[in-house]
Design an enzyme around this catalytic site. Structure first.
Site, PDB file in Angstrom:
ATOM      1  NE  ARG A  96      -4.224  -1.703   0.426  1.00 17.15           N
ATOM      2  CZ  ARG A  96      -4.335  -2.909  -0.095  1.00 17.15           C
ATOM      3  NH1 ARG A  96      -3.311  -3.442  -0.745  1.00 17.15           N
ATOM      4  NH2 ARG A  96      -5.455  -3.615   0.054  1.00 17.15           N
ATOM      5  CB  CYS A 115      -9.063  -4.839  -3.915  1.00 18.63           C
ATOM      6  SG  CYS A 115      -8.790  -4.591  -2.167  1.00 18.63           S
ATOM      7  CG  HIS A 131      -7.890   6.283  -6.262  1.00 19.27           C
ATOM      8  ND1 HIS A 131      -7.949   5.492  -5.143  1.00 19.27           N
ATOM      9  CD2 HIS A 131      -8.223   7.526  -5.856  1.00 19.27           C
ATOM     10  CE1 HIS A 131      -8.299   6.228  -4.103  1.00 19.27           C
ATOM     11  NE2 HIS A 131      -8.485   7.469  -4.505  1.00 19.27           N
ATOM     12  CE  LYS A 133      -2.006   7.025   2.139  1.00 18.11           C
ATOM     13  NZ  LYS A 133      -3.413   6.688   1.746  1.00 18.11           N
TER      14      LYS A 133
HETATM   15  C1  FAD Z   1      -6.801  -2.230  -4.451  1.00 17.58           C
HETATM   16  C2  FAD Z   1      -6.703  -1.322  -3.262  1.00 17.58           C
HETATM   17  C3  FAD Z   1      -5.613  -0.503  -3.151  1.00 17.58           C
HETATM   18  C4  FAD Z   1      -5.487   0.354  -2.056  1.00 17.58           C
HETATM   19  N1  FAD Z   1      -4.384   1.123  -1.958  1.00 17.58           N
HETATM   20  C5  FAD Z   1      -4.224   1.885  -0.846  1.00 17.58           C
HETATM   21  C6  FAD Z   1      -3.003   2.606  -0.667  1.00 17.58           C
HETATM   22  O1  FAD Z   1      -2.116   2.540  -1.500  1.00 17.58           O
HETATM   23  N2  FAD Z   1      -2.880   3.341   0.476  1.00 17.58           N
HETATM   24  C7  FAD Z   1      -3.870   3.399   1.429  1.00 17.58           C
HETATM   25  O2  FAD Z   1      -3.684   4.091   2.432  1.00 17.58           O
HETATM   26  N3  FAD Z   1      -5.038   2.722   1.271  1.00 17.58           N
HETATM   27  C8  FAD Z   1      -5.220   1.970   0.180  1.00 17.58           C
HETATM   28  N4  FAD Z   1      -6.353   1.240   0.026  1.00 17.58           N
HETATM   29  C9  FAD Z   1      -7.433   1.339   1.028  1.00 17.58           C
HETATM   30  C10 FAD Z   1      -7.217   0.410   2.203  1.00 17.58           C
HETATM   31  O3  FAD Z   1      -6.691  -0.824   1.804  1.00 17.58           O
HETATM   32  C11 FAD Z   1      -8.524   0.286   2.970  1.00 17.58           C
HETATM   33  O4  FAD Z   1      -8.965   1.577   3.330  1.00 17.58           O
HETATM   34  C12 FAD Z   1      -8.415  -0.578   4.217  1.00 17.58           C
HETATM   35  O5  FAD Z   1      -7.877  -1.806   3.907  1.00 17.58           O
HETATM   36  C13 FAD Z   1      -9.791  -0.735   4.865  1.00 17.58           C
HETATM   37  O6  FAD Z   1      -9.646  -1.635   5.930  1.00 17.58           O
HETATM   38  P1  FAD Z   1     -10.898  -2.178   6.753  1.00 17.58           P
HETATM   39  O7  FAD Z   1     -10.316  -2.895   7.921  1.00 17.58           O
HETATM   40  O8  FAD Z   1     -11.864  -1.070   6.976  1.00 17.58           O
HETATM   41  O9  FAD Z   1     -11.657  -3.178   5.738  1.00 17.58           O
HETATM   42  P2  FAD Z   1     -11.482  -4.757   5.528  1.00 17.58           P
HETATM   43  O10 FAD Z   1     -10.078  -5.130   5.359  1.00 17.58           O
HETATM   44  O11 FAD Z   1     -12.404  -5.135   4.463  1.00 17.58           O
HETATM   45  O12 FAD Z   1     -11.944  -5.369   6.935  1.00 17.58           O
HETATM   46  C14 FAD Z   1     -13.267  -5.509   7.335  1.00 17.58           C
HETATM   47  C15 FAD Z   1     -13.352  -6.864   8.011  1.00 17.58           C
HETATM   48  O13 FAD Z   1     -14.608  -6.999   8.694  1.00 17.58           O
HETATM   49  C16 FAD Z   1     -14.996  -8.357   8.588  1.00 17.58           C
HETATM   50  N5  FAD Z   1     -16.436  -8.409   8.845  1.00 17.58           N
HETATM   51  C17 FAD Z   1     -17.380  -7.713   8.183  1.00 17.58           C
HETATM   52  N6  FAD Z   1     -18.607  -8.020   8.648  1.00 17.58           N
HETATM   53  C18 FAD Z   1     -18.406  -8.929   9.661  1.00 17.58           C
HETATM   54  C19 FAD Z   1     -19.284  -9.635  10.554  1.00 17.58           C
HETATM   55  N7  FAD Z   1     -20.610  -9.468  10.497  1.00 17.58           N
HETATM   56  N8  FAD Z   1     -18.744 -10.487  11.443  1.00 17.58           N
HETATM   57  C20 FAD Z   1     -17.390 -10.664  11.512  1.00 17.58           C
HETATM   58  N9  FAD Z   1     -16.513 -10.044  10.689  1.00 17.58           N
HETATM   59  C21 FAD Z   1     -17.017  -9.181   9.785  1.00 17.58           C
HETATM   60  C22 FAD Z   1     -14.609  -8.706   7.149  1.00 17.58           C
HETATM   61  O14 FAD Z   1     -14.572 -10.084   6.921  1.00 17.58           O
HETATM   62  C23 FAD Z   1     -13.266  -8.012   7.010  1.00 17.58           C
HETATM   63  O15 FAD Z   1     -12.200  -8.862   7.355  1.00 17.58           O
HETATM   64  C24 FAD Z   1      -6.508   0.382  -1.064  1.00 17.58           C
HETATM   65  C25 FAD Z   1      -7.622  -0.453  -1.166  1.00 17.58           C
HETATM   66  C26 FAD Z   1      -7.727  -1.307  -2.259  1.00 17.58           C
HETATM   67  C27 FAD Z   1      -8.924  -2.168  -2.332  1.00 17.58           C
END
Ligand code: FAD
Length: 378
Positions: A50, A311, A267, A344
């Protein structure tokens, strides 16, 4: 006697794992619940890398939060002995009035961040892998770099368990709510009790937090990994992380890395979906589109495709995050809507969620991420 936790964290993507670690390090009893396997590829946190950047085009208000993240990533790397961050510098390419340029410049000037503004010719000399159109400019910043995403995710998980958190995988949370001054969480037929719950459900947030009526849209996004024909032009010392704001859309990329090739992603667009309906494969036509953009603006990185990945982004209308407490149940705090740029900030978001859960507030400047900016129904 039914065990009572201090805090239950729902969803162990990068945000939930960061929150579980921040809470466990404060000595409270933490239970983390995740519906999928550890480090799965169904949500938003998977993949090896990332981008981290400081001259933040989205808003200068993010700069103090990312500066805190740099410190916390470093501390996590030292605590876990894992290589989490590599500084490569960063270059943003666009027209002089592009938000990628004007926004990054405003953040840099407002926070006194070292940066350079190059014209197209200067940028092409500095970064020979790039082909910058004559009327475009390049903003160069020194502290941007690469987060080794999977290492980061593993590090938080390890840090949380090392400080006493219990993390359960394959456990889906069905409902949650207030129970007196505390909360209940129902998961796989079990009713769990705690003082507080932290909800970090990523692209499942529209369902898990449905009653809040948050303006969230999940989008499928694409990434291709390419083995460049001119690898010597794409090594991290010659090609930093890069952002492109071009007529064909918004793109980002990484220098050449082992087993990764050059990673190149889009993006600004992606079909709306849910985690259940998302198309998980990339079509040949989509790969051709991505490689054609790479060939046009980063010809030094053009080459054969190693792999392509999908993703999920969870978008808000203004592409800013939502980090807040539940309007009716202050013992419930949540973070979602990271709009493709949250990774990040994970350690800072983890810290803010821990403080919101345990102290009812945080000293971190996250006021601009509150949900009521949307005048939300609840
Ligand atoms: C291709 C791509 C490139 C990116 N590049 C960048 C970058 O370069 N720099 C940057 O800063 N950001 C980047 N991002 C953004 C960043 O990756 C996301 O903002 C971040 O990963 C979000 O994390 P999260 O924990 O909110 O979501 P997630 O990783 O989706 O976590 C949510 C979790 O909740 C769990 N969950 C949901 N509902 C339930 C339930 N009812 N019971 C139990 N578990 C549950 C899911 O299974 C999941 O594991 C990118 C994103 C993508 C997709």
């Amino acid at each position: 006697m039914e065990k009572r936790w201090d805090v239950i964290v729902v969803g162990l993507g990068i945000m939930g794992s960061a929150a579980a670690a921040a809470l466990a390090r404060r000595g409270v009893r933490v239970l983390g619940l995740e519906q999928h396997a550890p480090f799965h590829a169904q949500g938003s946190s998977h993949g090896k890398t990332r981008i981290i950047r400081e001259a933040y085009f989205e808003s200068p208000e993010y700069v103090p939060l990312v500066q805190r993240a740099y410190v916390l990533w470093q501390e996590l790397a030292e605590r876990t002995g894992r290589p989490l961050l590599r500084i490569t510098g960063g270059v943003s390419i666009g027209r002089p009035d592009s938000p990628f340029i004007t926004g990054a410049r405003e953040s840099a000037l407002r926070h006194g961040l070292p940066h350079e503004l190059l014209d197209a010719e200067q940028a092409g000399q500095r970064f020979p892998a790039l082909a910058v159109p004559g009327e475009f400019v390049a903003l160069v910043e020194g502290r941007a770099g690469i987060l080794f995403a999977e290492e980061c995710w593993r590090a938080f998980s390890e840090d949380a368990t090392r400080h006493g958190a219990e993390l359960r995988f394959g456990v889906a949370v069905r409902s949650f709510g207030a129970e007196g001054d505390g909360v209940f969480v129902e998961a796989d037929g079990e009713r769990l009790l705690a003082e507080r719950v932290v909800i970090t459900a990523g692209p499942w947030a529209p369902v898990v937090l449905s009653e809040l009526g948050l303006p969230l849209t999940v989008r499928r996004v694409l990434v291709v990994h390419v083995l460049p024909h001119q690898p010597e032009l794409c090594t991290p010392d010659r090609l930093p992380i890069f952002l492109l704001d071009v007529p064909e859309g918004e793109y980002y990329g990484f220098p050449l890395l082992p087993e990764q090739g050059v990673k190149f992603g889009r993006h600004d667009s992606g079909e709306p979906c849910t985690p259940e309906t998302a198309r998980r494969t990339v079509s040949n036509e989509e790969v051709r589109w991505m490689t054609s953009i790479l060939e046009r603006y980063v010809p030094g990185a053009a080459g054969s495709v190693l792999m392509s990945v999908t993703c999920l982004y969870t978008m808000t209308p203004d592409a800013h995050f939502i980090v807040d407490r539940h309007p009716r149940w202050p013992q419930v705090v949540f973070a979602c809507g990271f709009s493709g740029h949250g990774f990040k900030f994970a350690p800072t978001i983890g810290e803010a969620l821990a403080e919101l859960a345990l102290e009812g507030g945080t000293r971190l400047p996250i006021g601009f991420l509150r949900k009521d900016r949307f005048g939300t129904t609840q």
